[in-house]
Write an enzyme that holds these catalytic residues in place. Structure first.
Site, PDB file in Angstrom:
ATOM      1  N   ARG A 153       0.956  -1.675   0.038  1.00 32.48           N
ATOM      2  CA  ARG A 153       0.084   0.131   0.019  1.00 32.48           C
ATOM      3  C   ARG A 153       0.928   1.463  -0.021  1.00 32.48           C
ATOM      4  O   ARG A 153      -0.202   2.253  -0.345  1.00 32.48           O
ATOM      5  CB  ARG A 153      -0.537   0.280   1.265  1.00 32.48           C
ATOM      6  CG  ARG A 153      -1.951  -1.188   1.216  1.00 32.48           C
ATOM      7  CD  ARG A 153      -3.177  -1.222   2.134  1.00 32.48           C
ATOM      8  NE  ARG A 153      -2.746  -0.434   3.704  1.00 32.48           N
ATOM      9  CZ  ARG A 153      -3.373   0.605   4.141  1.00 32.48           C
ATOM     10  NH1 ARG A 153      -5.160   0.679   3.077  1.00 32.48           N
ATOM     11  NH2 ARG A 153      -3.242   0.414   4.802  1.00 32.48           N
ATOM     12  N   ASP A 154       1.902   0.807   0.059  1.00 35.28           N
ATOM     13  CA  ASP A 154       3.078   1.993  -0.332  1.00 35.28           C
ATOM     14  C   ASP A 154       4.372   2.347  -0.610  1.00 35.28           C
ATOM     15  O   ASP A 154       5.003   2.708  -0.506  1.00 35.28           O
ATOM     16  CB  ASP A 154       3.498   2.856   1.672  1.00 35.28           C
ATOM     17  CG  ASP A 154       3.913   4.072   1.318  1.00 35.28           C
ATOM     18  OD1 ASP A 154       4.051   5.236   0.602  1.00 35.28           O
ATOM     19  OD2 ASP A 154       4.411   4.764   2.673  1.00 35.28           O
ATOM     20  N   LEU A 155       3.725   1.848  -1.521  1.00 36.91           N
ATOM     21  CA  LEU A 155       5.025   1.029  -2.125  1.00 36.91           C
ATOM     22  C   LEU A 155       5.739   1.893  -3.745  1.00 36.91           C
ATOM     23  O   LEU A 155       4.840   3.218  -3.923  1.00 36.91           O
ATOM     24  CB  LEU A 155       5.067   0.067  -3.695  1.00 36.91           C
ATOM     25  CG  LEU A 155       5.571  -0.665  -4.466  1.00 36.91           C
ATOM     26  CD1 LEU A 155       7.085  -1.634  -3.365  1.00 36.91           C
ATOM     27  CD2 LEU A 155       5.627  -1.522  -5.587  1.00 36.91           C
TER      28      LEU A 155
END
Length: 575
Positions: A153-155
């Site tokens: 979710r925060d790549l």
């Protein structure tokens, strides 16, 4: 955490059972103290951690809250053990269990201040093989975490770390979740700028995450982020501000548009992967494992074992080095290759050969008018780093890397660097070679080299003027050239230095700026592309300096001078 005291020459756990109390002699005093640990941080976790005895032991950690004092301590007196809140607990065996003290450490791999963002800023887009290697490793990491039902979710490039061996480590799982995640809380989707919120960083967040319509999302949100990361890996570094905003807006459209200078024709595979990953329909995006095994990625270069084997084989000190060379040179030439080797050779007609002879005689006459004599040039020289990939490289039986002449200047410059030349003015006719990427016989071109070696810096200007005079005589000596538009290319380090001084180019980046400017008008490199590369964070040339540099690009302008002809890489001379 249990405090320990010495008892009967051995350390005992201060947990009192009924058996142990009855075994104490009357009047014996045994002070037991349970207290808060002061030994520092043992373990850190977001979940409750309990430590107990073996499976055959009952838990001794069931103290009621009402029995705990404000300091977290429980004091038990040996003579009054029957009143202790611990006396009702029993152990499965009457022997005291030896105490244990457990210290847990979090071991983390160290990545020395390097992330994928750092590589992108340093010009990763120029290294195609390295791009594919890193992309494959990121994809393999995503395939692994997705197989565990985890969504990152925060790549983003800042969360892809590079270790000392230049391998990828995906980090910062602070926003990771498991399985299919519901999007009922719309406040989480309001992200702006480059700030990381509970659903990731704005530039890399998938459309379904930012959408105001409630629903669910899966691991495909990571694939959207991967598509934008892969784009940044393949494209020039984006300039923070307007440049990044414009490119981002085009990429995040419902029908994504790649920048015009991305080079989609040369990077067709990369472009197709990027467009499939940043599709607004999550169903159309390939899953990590699906893309990894789709065959669209180039075959993995080598495993670590093969890499080490290649390193030992290329080491001249290795005992296998000479055996490898002997094996290479013992391979027989295929008959088909032998037959096809000369098929691309040019068959000169008799008039062509006669014309070449006349041109050579005329040029020789002009050179000799200036006191120059013909001097031979070496046919083979050690491999030089001054040339690009189209230089023809060879390997001899001793393992020495050689190359055929790319020009006639390098061999002469190597010679006069080691010993004083017999003559100051010389010329040479000979072939120069370019490698055919498809294999077969290298391309061969004829070249003439006219050199003046100066032993005194005071007469440099005079000898440089003489070289220009030689060019003028060549143009005048051939009637067909006199009717042709001509352009003289002057390549001089002093001139370039003066131009850089005028344009206020910092000394530390002048070599990189010169390399960038050398691409101008070669293939598809227009001035706009050169400008973008100069303004990129990698070089950081100011806009006013770039405008001043553009003033020195005189090609295509009407300059009041003699007729011009374009002569490239023909007449050179060392200084």
């Amino acid at each position: 955490m249990f405090d320990e005291v010495e008892h009967d020459d051995e350390s005992t756990t201060e947990a009192i059972t009924e058996e142990s109390v009855s075994a104490l002699s009357p009047g014996a005093e045994l002070d037991v103290e349970f207290g808060m640990s002061t030994g520092g941080l043992d373990f850190m976790s977001s979940q409750h951690i309990e430590f107990g005895y073996d499976e055959d032991s009952e838990s001794v950690s069931e103290d009621s809250d009402e029995d705990d004092d404000s300091t977290g301590e429980i004091k038990v007196n040996g003579s009054g053990a029957s009143k202790s809140p611990l006396t009702h607990r029993r152990r499965s065996n009457s022997r005291y269990q030896r105490p244990f003290k457990t210290i847990l450490y979090i071991s983390m791999e160290y990545c020395e201040k390097r992330t994928l963002r750092d590589l992108i800023k340093r010009g990763l887009h120029k290294e195609t093989d390295e791009i594919w290697r890193l992309f494959r490793q990121v994809l393999e990491g995503l395939a692994h975490i997705h197989s565990l039902n985890v969504v990152h979710r925060d790549l983003k490039p800042e969360n892809v770390f590079i270790d000392a061996a230049s391998n990828v480590r995906i980090g910062d799982f602070g926003l990771a979740t498991s399985g299919q995640h519901a999007m009922d809380d719309r406040s989480n989707a309001q992200v702006g700028g480059d700030m990381t919120r509970s659903v990731g960083t704005a530039f890399y967040v998938a459309p379904e995450v930012k959408s105001s319509v409630t629903g669910t999302y899966t691991s495909k949100v990571d694939m959207y982020s991967l598509g934008l990361i892969f784009f940044e890996m393949c494209y020039r570094p984006l300039i923070p501000g307007m440049d990044r905003a414009i490119v981002s807006e085009q990429l995040r459209k419902k029908e994504p548009i790649l920048p015009s200078d991305f080079g989609a024709s040369e990077k067709s595979v990369q472009a197709s992967i990027i467009l499939s990953l940043i599709s607004h329909s999550s169903k159309d995006r390939p899953a990590s494992a699906e893309l990894l095994h789709s065959g669209r990625l180039p075959m993995q270069m080598e495993s670590e074992t093969i890499r080490q084997a290649l390193a030992s084989l290329t080491d001249s000190r290795s005992p296998y080095y000479q055996k490898v060379l002997t094996s290479l040179f013992s391979v027989p030439t295929l008959q088909a290759k032998d037959f096809a080797w000369d098929m691309g050779a040019i068959n000169h007609t008799a008039p062509d050969l006669l014309l070449q002879s006349i041109v050579k005689q005329k040029l020789t006459s002009i050179f000799r008018q200036h006191g120059a004599v013909e001097a031979p040039r070496s046919v083979l020289i050690p491999k030089s780093t001054h040339y690009g990939p189209n230089a023809v490289q060879l390997l001899d039986q001793n393992g020495t890397s050689l190359q055929l002449p790319y020009d006639l200047t390098m061999s002469h410059a190597r010679f006069i660097a080691k010993q004083e030349p017999a003559v100051q003015k010389s010329f040479s006719f000979g072939p120069v070679f370019r490698d055919r990427q498809s294999g077969g016989q290298p391309q061969m071109f004829g070249e003439v080299d006219f050199d003046i070696v100066s032993l005194d810096t005071l007469d440099l200007a005079l000898k440089e003027a003489e070289v220009i005079k030689v060019l003028d005589q060549i143009v005048a000596g051939f009637p067909s050239l006199a009717e042709t538009t001509m352009c003289f290319h002057l390549n001089h380090s002093d001139l370039l230095g003066l131009i850089f001084d005028f344009c206020r180019i910092e000394p530390g980046i002048r070599t990189a700026v010169a390399e960038t400017l050398s691409k101008l008008n070669i293939h598809s490199f227009s001035w706009q592309k050169i400008r973008n590369e100069l303004r990129s964070p990698l070089l950081g040339v100011s806009a006013t300096s770039v405008d001043d540099l553009q003033r020195f690009d005189f090609r295509g302008m009407d300059i009041n001078c003699a007729d011009r002809v374009e002569i490239t890489d023909v007449f050179r001379y060392p200084k």
